[in-house]
Design an enzyme around this catalytic site. Structure first.
Site, PDB file in Angstrom:
ATOM      1  N   HIS A  69       0.860  -1.185   0.000  1.00 55.86           N
ATOM      2  CA  HIS A  69       0.000   0.000   0.000  1.00 55.86           C
ATOM      3  C   HIS A  69       0.899   1.239   0.000  1.00 55.86           C
ATOM      4  O   HIS A  69       0.660   2.168  -0.763  1.00 55.86           O
ATOM      5  CB  HIS A  69      -0.900  -0.046   1.228  1.00 55.86           C
ATOM      6  CG  HIS A  69      -2.067   0.863   1.188  1.00 55.86           C
ATOM      7  ND1 HIS A  69      -2.943   0.929   0.124  1.00 55.86           N
ATOM      8  CD2 HIS A  69      -2.537   1.756   2.106  1.00 55.86           C
ATOM      9  CE1 HIS A  69      -3.900   1.818   0.380  1.00 55.86           C
ATOM     10  NE2 HIS A  69      -3.664   2.339   1.571  1.00 55.86           N
ATOM     11  N   GLU A 102       3.103  -1.990   7.476  1.00 50.27           N
ATOM     12  CA  GLU A 102       3.287  -2.955   6.394  1.00 50.27           C
ATOM     13  C   GLU A 102       4.647  -3.644   6.470  1.00 50.27           C
ATOM     14  O   GLU A 102       4.760  -4.848   6.186  1.00 50.27           O
ATOM     15  CB  GLU A 102       3.124  -2.263   5.047  1.00 50.27           C
ATOM     16  CG  GLU A 102       1.686  -1.950   4.701  1.00 50.27           C
ATOM     17  CD  GLU A 102       1.537  -1.619   3.238  1.00 50.27           C
ATOM     18  OE1 GLU A 102       1.123  -2.498   2.461  1.00 50.27           O
ATOM     19  OE2 GLU A 102       1.852  -0.470   2.874  1.00 50.27           O
ATOM     20  N   LYS A 154       3.053   4.838  -5.278  1.00 48.46           N
ATOM     21  CA  LYS A 154       2.483   6.139  -4.921  1.00 48.46           C
ATOM     22  C   LYS A 154       3.455   7.305  -5.079  1.00 48.46           C
ATOM     23  O   LYS A 154       3.042   8.463  -5.044  1.00 48.46           O
ATOM     24  CB  LYS A 154       1.888   6.061  -3.527  1.00 48.46           C
ATOM     25  CG  LYS A 154       0.667   5.152  -3.507  1.00 48.46           C
ATOM     26  CD  LYS A 154       0.039   5.022  -2.129  1.00 48.46           C
ATOM     27  CE  LYS A 154      -1.242   4.203  -2.188  1.00 48.46           C
ATOM     28  NZ  LYS A 154      -1.033   2.789  -2.548  1.00 48.46           N
TER      29      LYS A 154
END
Length: 431
Positions: free
Chosen positions: A318, A329, A351
């Protein structure tokens, strides 16, 4: 299993359920329209984040975002009526879905429409319409509220309009789990197909959240990076990360039973071998710092596919660039694979290129993960340069190529404690 082969290929899993494959993929991201655009940007480490152009940010604390700049729906095949009537999140979904449908070669005239579903979500939905009509109500009174306000704004209308667009009459759902939406939508479709409720589905997520009230809300929550340099704004896993960058876009996948795909002559691109979905039951916005819920989702996805953590080729995280998310994570990966093994698994977050596309991010990341295992590579993480001792994992700064993998994981977390993990493997007809 007698009678479970098509063209000599076993189409059932050992437990008798259906194998599920990806036959089409589509994307619209700040890097541009199409899967090729996002993959090219990731591999070249081209950051698509920049100053917000859609509205004046002079009174905002945050000035950068991952925008779909200069978007013209009619240039992507939508009619002027569709461009006028539908919110941006629906228009984005159409663009991604059209690409996925074309790649899969779906001919709905030849399909049993009642066996073809749409599971397509959005985290926030038509926030532009919501904001605009609040102003109309306040400034001009109730008679000036758009009569199409409700069906333009509601989150399920992306799934509904996609079903109408293609004539898909199977299960039609809008899954909403904040930033885990896209992954949960795909996982729900996989389970429907795995257990025989559908033959195929259009699955994914979409978001239009680069919007004044969204930027202000996330910024006041302390979640957004206030870095003025767009190239340094989104820095997943980096010791100097300072929050996420809002993004927008859509990702779409055609998923179908292997039996259905082979019978219609489709070419499987990758196989979704497992899905894990858990809840933290911990906090409204923060992930459980123990990382137990994330770890369980990852472990469940691998186990469903018949894999162990030792088989893991890479982890598409993520990786939002917030302190809590990235630490959680990293901890989950080390708990899953062991301290030594977990430090070796290649890790990527997209991202740094796109920003955080919220409800769309899990779908786009599933596309990237499928492309990566099919092509035997792992993209680097744009924006990452200095490792954080609290995240002792193998975040790639350069692409890893010529790297065959048994299976990879893509994982997403959402406000409310929602965790989703998809295990994606290269298609192997001998599996």
């Amino acid at each position: 299993m007698s009678g479970t082969k098509v063209h000599g290929v076993e189409v059932k899993r050992p437990d008798g359920t259906n194998r599920v494959v990806i036959t089409g993929m589509g994307a619209l991201t700040p890097a541009g329209a199409g899967v090729a655009a996002i993959m090219d940007a990731l591999l070249s480490k081209t950051c698509a984040i920049g100053p917000i152009e859609r509205f004046d940010t002079s009174d905002q604390d945050v000035h950068n975002a991952g925008e779909i700049k200069g978007f013209d729906a009619t240039a992507h095949g939508l009619t002027k009526k569709e461009a006028h009537r539908f919110g941006r999140f629906v228009q984005y979904a159409f663009v991604a879905a059209d690409e996925a449908m074309a790649q899969a070669g779906i001919d709905m005239e030849a399909e049993d429409a009642t066996r073809f579903g749409v599971i397509f979500g959005t985290g926030i939905g038509g926030i532009d319409s919501l904001q605009d009509n609040f102003f109309r109500l306040h400034d001009k009174g109730p008679k000036r509220v758009n009569p199409l306000f409700i069906p333009t704004m509601i989150g399920n209308i992306a799934a509904g309009n996609l079903a109408i667009r293609y004539g898909m009459k199977g299960e039609c759902l809008d899954v909403v789990t904040a930033c885990a939406t896209g992954a949960h939508a795909i996982g729900t479709a996989v389970r429907d197909i795995r257990h025989g409720y559908l033959d195929a589905a259009l699955a994914g997520g979409t978001e239009e959240a680069v919007n004044p009230i969204c930027i202000a809300g996330f910024a006041n929550l302390g979640a957004l990076s206030k870095e003025e340099d767009p190239l340094k704004a989104s820095r997943p896993f980096d010791v100097d990360r300072a929050g996420f960058v809002a993004g927008e876009g859509a990702g779409a996948l055609i998923v179908e039973s292997l039996e259905h795909a082979l019978k219609r002559g489709a070419e499987p691109l990758a196989e979704i071998v497992g899905y894990g979905s858990t809840g933290d039951a911990y906090h409204m916005t923060a992930p459980d710092p123990s990382a137990e819920g994330v770890r369980r989702a990852m472990a469940d996805a691998l186990a469903e596919g018949g894999f162990t953590p030792a088989d893991l080729g890479h982890f598409n995280a993520h990786g939002t660039g917030t302190h809590a998310n990235d630490v959680t994570e990293a901890k989950a990966l080390l708990a899953l694979c062991g301290e030594e093994g977990g430090r070796e698994v290649p890790v990527v977050s997209i991202k740094g290129v796109t920003g955080h596309m919220l409800g769309a991010t899990g779908a786009v990341e599933a596309v990237v993960c499928a492309q990566s295992v099919a092509g035997s590579f792992v993209p680097p993480t744009t924006g990452f340069s200095t490792p954080d001792p609290e995240c002792p994992v193998n975040v790639l700064t350069e692409a890893k190529t010529d790297y065959p993998q048994k299976v990879a994981l893509t994982c997403n977390l959402g406000f409310g404690g929602h965790n989703a993990a998809l295990a994606i493997a290269p298609y192997d007809e001998t599996r």
